[in-house]
Structure formats: structure tokens, C-alpha cells
Design a protein around this motif. Structure first.
Motif, PDB file in Angstrom:
ATOM      1  N   ILE A 221       0.874  -1.174   0.000  1.00  0.00           N
ATOM      2  CA  ILE A 221       0.000   0.000   0.000  1.00  0.00           C
ATOM      3  C   ILE A 221       0.914   1.228   0.000  1.00  0.00           C
ATOM      4  O   ILE A 221       1.839   1.324   0.810  1.00  0.00           O
ATOM      5  CB  ILE A 221      -0.907   0.074   1.253  1.00  0.00           C
ATOM      6  CG1 ILE A 221      -1.569  -1.276   1.537  1.00  0.00           C
ATOM      7  CG2 ILE A 221      -1.963   1.141   1.066  1.00  0.00           C
ATOM      8  CD1 ILE A 221      -2.490  -1.272   2.756  1.00  0.00           C
ATOM      9  N   VAL A 222       0.669   2.119  -0.931  1.00  0.00           N
ATOM     10  CA  VAL A 222       1.469   3.342  -0.964  1.00  0.00           C
ATOM     11  C   VAL A 222       0.857   4.328   0.035  1.00  0.00           C
ATOM     12  O   VAL A 222      -0.331   4.652  -0.047  1.00  0.00           O
ATOM     13  CB  VAL A 222       1.531   3.931  -2.396  1.00  0.00           C
ATOM     14  CG1 VAL A 222       2.256   5.277  -2.394  1.00  0.00           C
ATOM     15  CG2 VAL A 222       2.239   2.948  -3.331  1.00  0.00           C
ATOM     16  N   GLN A 223       1.680   4.742   0.976  1.00  0.00           N
ATOM     17  CA  GLN A 223       1.196   5.598   2.073  1.00  0.00           C
ATOM     18  C   GLN A 223       1.559   7.052   1.773  1.00  0.00           C
ATOM     19  O   GLN A 223       2.729   7.404   1.692  1.00  0.00           O
ATOM     20  CB  GLN A 223       1.813   5.126   3.395  1.00  0.00           C
ATOM     21  CG  GLN A 223       1.396   5.964   4.586  1.00  0.00           C
ATOM     22  CD  GLN A 223       1.736   5.314   5.914  1.00  0.00           C
ATOM     23  OE1 GLN A 223       1.571   4.115   6.099  1.00  0.00           O
ATOM     24  NE2 GLN A 223       2.218   6.101   6.858  1.00  0.00           N
ATOM     25  N   ILE A 224       0.523   7.869   1.638  1.00  0.00           N
ATOM     26  CA  ILE A 224       0.705   9.239   1.145  1.00  0.00           C
ATOM     27  C   ILE A 224       0.235  10.230   2.202  1.00  0.00           C
ATOM     28  O   ILE A 224      -0.871  10.091   2.742  1.00  0.00           O
ATOM     29  CB  ILE A 224      -0.135   9.439  -0.142  1.00  0.00           C
ATOM     30  CG1 ILE A 224       0.139   8.310  -1.147  1.00  0.00           C
ATOM     31  CG2 ILE A 224       0.144  10.800  -0.768  1.00  0.00           C
ATOM     32  CD1 ILE A 224      -0.899   8.225  -2.264  1.00  0.00           C
ATOM     33  N   LYS A 225       1.056  11.241   2.481  1.00  0.00           N
ATOM     34  CA  LYS A 225       0.604  12.278   3.420  1.00  0.00           C
ATOM     35  C   LYS A 225      -0.589  13.009   2.813  1.00  0.00           C
ATOM     36  O   LYS A 225      -0.696  13.113   1.586  1.00  0.00           O
ATOM     37  CB  LYS A 225       1.733  13.273   3.697  1.00  0.00           C
ATOM     38  CG  LYS A 225       2.861  12.672   4.520  1.00  0.00           C
ATOM     39  CD  LYS A 225       3.869  13.736   4.968  1.00  0.00           C
ATOM     40  CE  LYS A 225       5.006  13.076   5.725  1.00  0.00           C
ATOM     41  NZ  LYS A 225       5.971  14.039   6.296  1.00  0.00           N
ATOM     42  N   ASN A 226      -1.453  13.538   3.662  1.00  0.00           N
ATOM     43  CA  ASN A 226      -2.681  14.156   3.135  1.00  0.00           C
ATOM     44  C   ASN A 226      -2.429  15.290   2.150  1.00  0.00           C
ATOM     45  O   ASN A 226      -3.156  15.447   1.182  1.00  0.00           O
ATOM     46  CB  ASN A 226      -3.575  14.639   4.285  1.00  0.00           C
ATOM     47  CG  ASN A 226      -2.897  15.644   5.189  1.00  0.00           C
ATOM     48  OD1 ASN A 226      -1.968  15.313   5.926  1.00  0.00           O
ATOM     49  ND2 ASN A 226      -3.325  16.886   5.150  1.00  0.00           N
ATOM     50  N   GLY A 227      -1.362  16.042   2.367  1.00  0.00           N
ATOM     51  CA  GLY A 227      -1.071  17.149   1.447  1.00  0.00           C
ATOM     52  C   GLY A 227       0.197  16.888   0.664  1.00  0.00           C
ATOM     53  O   GLY A 227       0.969  15.988   1.007  1.00  0.00           O
ATOM     54  N   PRO A 228       0.453  17.668  -0.398  1.00  0.00           N
ATOM     55  CA  PRO A 228       1.625  17.400  -1.236  1.00  0.00           C
ATOM     56  C   PRO A 228       2.958  17.837  -0.630  1.00  0.00           C
ATOM     57  O   PRO A 228       4.010  17.443  -1.130  1.00  0.00           O
ATOM     58  CB  PRO A 228       1.345  18.178  -2.521  1.00  0.00           C
ATOM     59  CG  PRO A 228       0.306  19.176  -2.186  1.00  0.00           C
ATOM     60  CD  PRO A 228      -0.437  18.691  -0.974  1.00  0.00           C
ATOM     61  N   VAL A 229       2.955  18.668   0.424  1.00  0.00           N
ATOM     62  CA  VAL A 229       4.234  19.098   0.983  1.00  0.00           C
ATOM     63  C   VAL A 229       4.527  18.374   2.294  1.00  0.00           C
ATOM     64  O   VAL A 229       5.270  17.397   2.306  1.00  0.00           O
ATOM     65  CB  VAL A 229       4.339  20.634   1.092  1.00  0.00           C
ATOM     66  CG1 VAL A 229       5.568  21.058   1.886  1.00  0.00           C
ATOM     67  CG2 VAL A 229       4.451  21.240  -0.307  1.00  0.00           C
ATOM     68  N   ASP A 230       3.952  18.802   3.393  1.00  0.00           N
ATOM     69  CA  ASP A 230       4.334  18.160   4.644  1.00  0.00           C
ATOM     70  C   ASP A 230       3.502  18.622   5.836  1.00  0.00           C
ATOM     71  O   ASP A 230       3.994  19.414   6.637  1.00  0.00           O
ATOM     72  CB  ASP A 230       5.822  18.429   4.919  1.00  0.00           C
ATOM     73  CG  ASP A 230       6.339  17.674   6.126  1.00  0.00           C
ATOM     74  OD1 ASP A 230       5.618  16.795   6.609  1.00  0.00           O
ATOM     75  OD2 ASP A 230       7.460  17.960   6.566  1.00  0.00           O
ATOM     76  N   PHE A 231       2.316  18.095   6.006  1.00  0.00           N
ATOM     77  CA  PHE A 231       1.544  18.325   7.228  1.00  0.00           C
ATOM     78  C   PHE A 231       1.442  19.803   7.631  1.00  0.00           C
ATOM     79  O   PHE A 231       1.523  20.142   8.820  1.00  0.00           O
ATOM     80  CB  PHE A 231       2.156  17.556   8.406  1.00  0.00           C
ATOM     81  CG  PHE A 231       2.170  16.061   8.255  1.00  0.00           C
ATOM     82  CD1 PHE A 231       1.067  15.380   7.783  1.00  0.00           C
ATOM     83  CD2 PHE A 231       3.294  15.328   8.619  1.00  0.00           C
ATOM     84  CE1 PHE A 231       1.071  13.992   7.675  1.00  0.00           C
ATOM     85  CE2 PHE A 231       3.316  13.940   8.514  1.00  0.00           C
ATOM     86  CZ  PHE A 231       2.203  13.273   8.036  1.00  0.00           C
ATOM     87  N   GLN A 232       1.326  20.688   6.643  1.00  0.00           N
ATOM     88  CA  GLN A 232       1.215  22.104   6.987  1.00  0.00           C
ATOM     89  C   GLN A 232      -0.155  22.379   7.623  1.00  0.00           C
ATOM     90  O   GLN A 232      -1.086  21.576   7.478  1.00  0.00           O
ATOM     91  CB  GLN A 232       1.394  22.938   5.716  1.00  0.00           C
ATOM     92  CG  GLN A 232       2.793  22.824   5.148  1.00  0.00           C
ATOM     93  CD  GLN A 232       3.838  23.244   6.167  1.00  0.00           C
ATOM     94  OE1 GLN A 232       3.949  24.406   6.504  1.00  0.00           O
ATOM     95  NE2 GLN A 232       4.581  22.279   6.697  1.00  0.00           N
ATOM     96  N   PRO A 233      -0.282  23.532   8.325  1.00  0.00           N
ATOM     97  CA  PRO A 233      -1.575  23.819   8.965  1.00  0.00           C
ATOM     98  C   PRO A 233      -2.744  23.660   7.988  1.00  0.00           C
ATOM     99  O   PRO A 233      -3.804  23.173   8.349  1.00  0.00           O
ATOM    100  CB  PRO A 233      -1.417  25.270   9.417  1.00  0.00           C
ATOM    101  CG  PRO A 233       0.048  25.407   9.680  1.00  0.00           C
ATOM    102  CD  PRO A 233       0.729  24.552   8.648  1.00  0.00           C
TER     103      PRO A 233
END
Ligand code: GCW
Length: 644
Positions: free
Chosen positions: A306-318
Motif C-alpha cells: 500500500i502506498v502511504q501518502i501524506k494528506n497534502g503534497p508538501v508536509d503536514f502544513q496547517p
């Protein structure tokens, strides 16, 4: 004090009551201790509409029946019943049918072997590796119990920046001990692995995923793990990212690397969660890089990857728009990684309820298009587990959403407040309102209108939009993201700029590409906007920015005032704890507002509107602020007062 199943203390037991398995023993014990109603029966049953973890609850004529195809499902049913009771629901005539949307609902701990927690602000790691496997802290079973009560069924014990020593046999014995404590609660353990382990631990000369010896090394290692832990879950991998080794070091792709591990795990039904958090210091836009690297690999991954992707394209910004990689790999299993720990949202000093942010993500990405949900844990050795008393609501919300992403943020906040504090609506309703507003407030006082990454170097607590570090990677510096100059501010990701908008589905790409139709919330994410640009409100961009920062400050002042008015309704110690943190938050909000507005004003050359509060700091003084904290600490009030 805190009358809830969720927070009650209870040591787990492995003792089996006659005729019962450890799971059922737990289920009965929970009922015995927490249930005030009529007799409850638990029954294993076949039901084609229920998943293994799903359950039904029926109550009528003074009897309650919980049914599930699996024992863990029965335990979940018990917790659900207790939740309904402690949230004040009518339990006399229940007709409940619950199935989790995701089969895998997993926490990621960024815990290091030395007991520190990367981006953890609630004390040290819960796992005491020195004492394990012989000493089993009571907190291990409490941890498992809390997780089970909200349906979390997996835990990755160690940091994605993984040490290869994690896989040494002595360490695996310790992992086995934890797995044994967690098992009756339906929780499986997983490990983050270092891709260079065959070299670092195995003494091989390469970690090339296509090398036979390497393949064999992993096979043997996996076999060894399953001999110790037959229900081991699998691996989480951060590869070729921020200095971590990976298949690309050997000219191979992410798919080559993931598949090699997946093949080793497959005979045991283990899985690989392969992170897509990759970016290189090239001249392309960092927000585009994960998509560029992973999208072409669609269809090449094994079924148990399973490819695990952060919710946003950069890094958990506000606030970020969702990552366009979601939905762009139709032939690949995908899961989302949320961050429960508040790395970019005030650590454990700020009250920020995260469910609305996660729901915003789900308003773009259909929950059913994903296979699983992971959350970077916010737990530690602090007596209250998470540092900020309200940070516990984020752990709770993560679990509830991983079970059912269509629950609303309000519902979850309400449940949590009633179980944690009181059912009294004069408390619950206004405090729930405060929680619901808290994420937007933080965005306002930190990074409104799509701004991102204005954080201080090293730690990500305070503002430092001016930060320049000679020789540092450009994409680790705020100016890379805000691009403020005399003409305006924001990152041009339109088709005329980096063209990141083109990675989104056509309709959204068009909407984001046009400065007129791009939502205010993402404006400076996608556009470099002139200071005098007329916003939807009719104000200039500069004025809008000033009002947003000011609104953020006023919002948290209102939270502070509201909380003070609740003194009589809350346990005194808990009351003071939250009160003290809110006062830090208000001062931080002013700090953020002054730092960002005074700095950006140097470019904008415009006055702060006269009807909002004047800055109380000077830019010169703010530029001198240095918080002597590392990645693992939360600044105390004393430290903040001394340095800010
Ligand atoms: O958010 C960033 C953090 C790093 C983290 C990295 C990642 C574990 O600042 O501390 O490393 O992301 O997600 O891999």
C-alpha cells in the motif's frame, strides 16, 4: 473525575476465564466494570453483512445482545455500547450495525531506540526497550485498551527514520513481548525498516532489491520475525527520502524495493506500507515531486503493497490542498497518512482539534478509494498521554474516523467531550463549538490564505518567515514557499508558474489555476498575488492578510475567555492545565501575527488597517528570538517568556 471507558485505568490480564479466550475475557471484564444496564450477551455469529471486526447490538425487553463474526468484533461491540452509555444515549432499544470502512486502522510511532520521540511533545517513548522483554509496563495494556476502544488495530512501533538494529534478534524478542500484550486487544504490531539493513545488520555489500543475496536476507529475516510473532503485520518504509537509503541508491525504482519486501512477507499475509513522502532538492516545485516519482509506477506494485501518502503534497502544513497523488494511481493500493502529533500546529501547547482538517481532506478524496488510514501518534510518557488534554481528542478522532470516515467532526467532538468531561450541555455545546473553530483559528494566526512553511528552522514551533541559513536546502526555507517581494506574495503553481495545478483532475485544475476562482484558503498556495489584488471580500490582499491574522488572535482570546467561564464544571487540575496552555497559545498567536505582518510589510509597504490591533513587538526583536529546543521538546511557558 473523568468518568469514561476511554480513560479508566485497567490493567490487562492474560488469564483466561473458564471457557473464554483472552479477547472474550477482556470483553466481559469491560462490561463488568463499566456497564450499568441490563444483562448483555456476546455471541459469535455468521452474518454476511458483517466484516470480521463488525458487530451488531440489539437491545429490547431488558436484554442486550452483541454479535459479531469475530471475537475482536465482540470487544468492539462492548466498547461501542459503553461509549453510547457514557455519552448519555438511550440504550434501551438499540438496533446498531457497525462495520469499519478500513480493515487497517494504524498508528505510526516516530519513536527512537533511545527513548526520544521524533516530533513528539508528550514526554518520552512509551516503549521502554531497556526493560523489555522482562518488564511489561502497565501502560502497554492501557495503551492497547485505549486503541481498541476506538477501533485502532495496528501499531508501527518505531520511527520511519529507522535504525537497522530494530531487526536484530534481541530487539525482536522485545517486539514479541509487546505484541503479546497487544494481541488480546486486536492490535497487531508492525515495524519501520531501514532499507539498508542487509548491509548494516547483515554485513552484505549491497541492499540492491534485485540482488539474490539481499532477497534471501530479507526472506530469512521475515521468517525469523514470524517465528516469534505469528501475527506480525508487516513493514513501513521511508526510502530515498531525507537521507534514508532506498532502492534508488541501486538504480532501482520504489516499486522494485517495495515488491521485494512484499514477496518476502506474502507467505505470511504480511504487508508493506511504502511511503510516498519523497522530494529532492531539484529546481522543480517540491509539491510536485511525490506525484512525479510515484504516478508513473502505477500498476507495478504487488497486491500486498500500500502506498502511504501524506494528506497534502508538501508536509503536514496547517492547511494544504490534498495531495494530487490520491486518485492518480488507480491500479495501486493507497492509504492516507495524517499527523496526529502537532508538529506544525503548536506542539502540545496549542488547542487544535484536527478532525475538521481531516474531514476537509475527505471532502476531496472519497474515503472508499483508500485501503487504510495511518496517523502519526501523539502519545508519550506524560501522565495524560498526549501533553495537551485536548490533544487526546485528536487520538480519539483519528480512531473514530479510521473506523467510519463519514462521522462528522461535531459528532466525534461531542462524544469525546461527554466521555471525558460531562454530559452537561452548557459545557459540551460551547466547548464543542470552540473545538470546531480551533483549526481554522490556528490557520489564521499562523498561515492564512494558503501560506505555508513559515516555521522557524530546526523546530517547527514559532514563526521565522525571514529565515535564511547559508548552505541550507532551498526547499527547507520559508522564502522558497512564500516568495514575498515588492510585487506580491505566494507560490505560483498555476500553469504559468510551476504548473502543479495540472496534477489535479481537470475541473479542480481549472478552478485552482484561475486566480479569480481559486478558493481563498488555497490562494497563496497556488498563486503569487499582488499586494493590491482585490479579494472576494472587496479588500486588498494585504488588508485581507492583516484581518486574517487578527481574526486568529481574536479567536483564541475568545477560547480563553470561554474556558475561564467553565471553571466550575471542570476538575480543578485539568481546568488549570488547559487554562495555562491557552494563555501560551494567545501569546503565541500574537507572536505569529506580529512576526508575519511586520516582516511581510517590508515588502508590501502598506499600513496595517487602523481598526485592528497594532503590533506590540518590533521586527528586530522578533528576529533575535531563538528557542533553545530540539525536535523532541515542547517549549515551556518559562522558556517562551524568557526568549520571546
Ligand atoms: O514532517 C517531516 C518531519 C520529520 C519527519 C518527516 C517524515 C520522520 O519534520 O521529522 O521524519 O517529515 O515524515 O518522514
Amino acid at each position: 473525575m473523568i468518568a469514561s471507558v476511554w480513560w479508566n485505568k485497567l490493567a490487562a490480564t492474560e488469564d483466561v476465564m473458564p471457557g473464554h479466550t483472552p479477547v472474550l475475557t477482556l470483553a466481559y471484564k469491560e462490561l463488568q466494570e463499566g456497564w450499568d444496564g441490563p444483562p448483555v450477551t456476546l455471541a459469535l455469529k455468521k452474518d454476511r453483512q458483517l466484516k470480521e471486526d463488525g458487530f451488531t447490538i440489539h437491545s429490547e425487553q431488558g436484554r442486550v445482545a452483541i454479535g459479531s463474526p469475530g471475537e475482536t468484533g465482540l470487544l468492539y461491540g462492548v466498547y461501542h455500547l459503553l461509549r453510547l452509555q457514557s455519552a448519555g444515549a438511550d440504550t434501551d432499544s438499540l438496533q446498531v450495525k457497525e462495520n469499519p470502512l478500513y480493515d487497517l486502522r494504524i498508528l505510526n510511532h516516530w519513536d527512537n531506540p533511545d527513548g526520544t520521540v521524533e516530533r513528539g511533545y508528550a514526554g518520552r517513548s512509551l516503549w521502554n526497550w531497556e526493560e523489555l522483554p522482562s518488564v511489561l509496563s502497565e501502560r502497554y495494556s492501557e495503551y492497547a485498551r485505549i486503541n481498541a476502544s476506538i477501533g485502532i488495530n495496528g501499531t508501527v512501533l518505531n520511527n520511519v527514520n529507522a535504525s537497522s538494529a530494530t531487526l536484530a534478534i534481541e530487539h525482536l524478542e522485545k517486539v514479541k513481548a509487546l505484541a503479546g500484550v497487544f494481541r488480546p486487544y486486536g492490535i497487531r504490531v508492525y515495524l519501520s525498516v531501514n532499507f539498508a539493513s542487509p548491509i548494516q545488520l547483515g554485513g552484505l555489500s549491497t541492499a540492491d532489491p534485485l540482488d539474490k543475496e539481499v532477497v534471501n536476507w530479507w526472506r530469512q529475516k521475515v521468517k525469523e520475525i514470524y517465528r516469534l510473532i505469528p501475527d506480525f503485520g508487516g513493514f513501513l518504509v521511508k526510502a530515498n527520502s531525507e537521507g534514508q537509503p532506498g532502492p534508488c541508491d541501486f538504480g532501482r525504482t520504489h516499486a522494485d524495493g517495495a515488491n521485494m519486501l512484499a514477496d518476502a512477507l506474502e507467505p505470511y499475509k504480511g504487508i508493506v506500507m511504502w511511503r510516498a513522502f519523497v522530494y529532492n532538492p531539484t529546481d522543480t516545485d517540491r509539491a510536485k515531486q511525490a506525484y512525479q516519482e510515484f504516478q508513473p509506477l502505477d500498476g507495478q506494485f504487488r497486491d500486498n503493497v500500500i502506498v502511504q501518502i501524506k494528506n497534502g503534497p508538501v508536509d503536514f502544513q496547517p492547511r494544504e490542498p490534498y495531495s494530487p497523488l490520491f486518485g492518480a494511481m488507480p491500479h495501486t493500493g493507497q492509504m492516507v497518512e495524517f499527523q496526529i502529533t502537532q508538529e506544525y500546529l503548536g506542539f502540545s501547547n496549542h488547542l487544535v482539534y484536527l478532525a475538521p482538517m481531516w474531514k476537509e481532506f475527505f471532502s476531496f478524496v472519497p474515503p472508499a478509494s483508500l485501503k487504510a488510514m495511518a496517523g502519526v501518534a501523539n502519545t508519550g510518557t506524560d501522565a495524560n498521554w498526549c501533553g495537551h488534554p485536548f490533544a487526546r481528542a485528536n487520538w480519539y478522532a483519528f480512531g473514530r474516523l479510521a473506523w467510519n470516515p463519514s462521522l462528522s467532526s461535531e459528532e466525534i467532538a461531542g462524544e469525546w467531550l461527554k466521555q471525558t468531561f460531562t454530559q452537561d450541555t452548557t459545557f459540551v455545546l460551547p466547548i464543542r463549538e470552540m473545538m470546531m473553530e480551533s483549526h481554522e483559528a490556528a490557520v489564521n494566526y499562523m498561515m492564512p490564505l494558503g501560506l505555508h512553511h513559515l516555521f522557524a528552522w530546526g523546530h517547527h514551533y514559532g514563526p521565522e518567515p525571514w529565515c535564511e541559513i547559508p548552505g541550507a536546502r532551498a526547499d527547507w526555507l520559508p522564502s522558497y514557499y512564500h516568495k514575498a517581494d515588492k510585487t506580491g506574495i505566494g507560490f505560483d503553481r498555476s500553469r504559468a508558474g510551476s504548473a502543479a495545478v495540472a496534477q489535479y483532475p481537470a475541473g479542480l485544475a481549472r478552478q485552482y489555476d484561475d486566480i479569480q476562482s481559486c478558493p481563498d484558503a488555497y490562494l497563496l498556495w497556488f498563486h503569487h498575488v499582488p499586494w493590491g489584488h482585490t479579494m472576494k471580500s472587496g479588500r486588498t490582499l494585504w488588508d485581507e492578510l492583516c484581518y486574517a491574522y487578527d481574526r486568529g488572535v481574536r479567536q483564541v482570546r475568545a477560547f480563553q475567555q470561554l474556558w475561564d467561564s467553565m471553571e466550575k464544571q471542570v476538575d480543578p487540575q485539568l481546568f488549570k492545565d488547559v487554562q495555562a496552555r491557552l494563555s501560551i497559545q494567545v501569546r503565541d498567536a500574537v507572536w505569529w501575527k506580529d512576526a508575519c505582518l511586520l516582516y511581510f510589510q517590508e515588502f508590501a509597504g502598506r499600513p496595517v488597517p487602523y481598526d485592528i490591533e497594532r503590533p506590540i513587538h518590533s521586527l528586530e526583536a522578533l528576529k533575535k528570538v531563538r528557542l533553545p529546543i530540539g525536535n523532541y521538546e515542547c517549549p515551556s511557558e518559562e522558556l517562551l517568556n524568557k526568549n520571546r
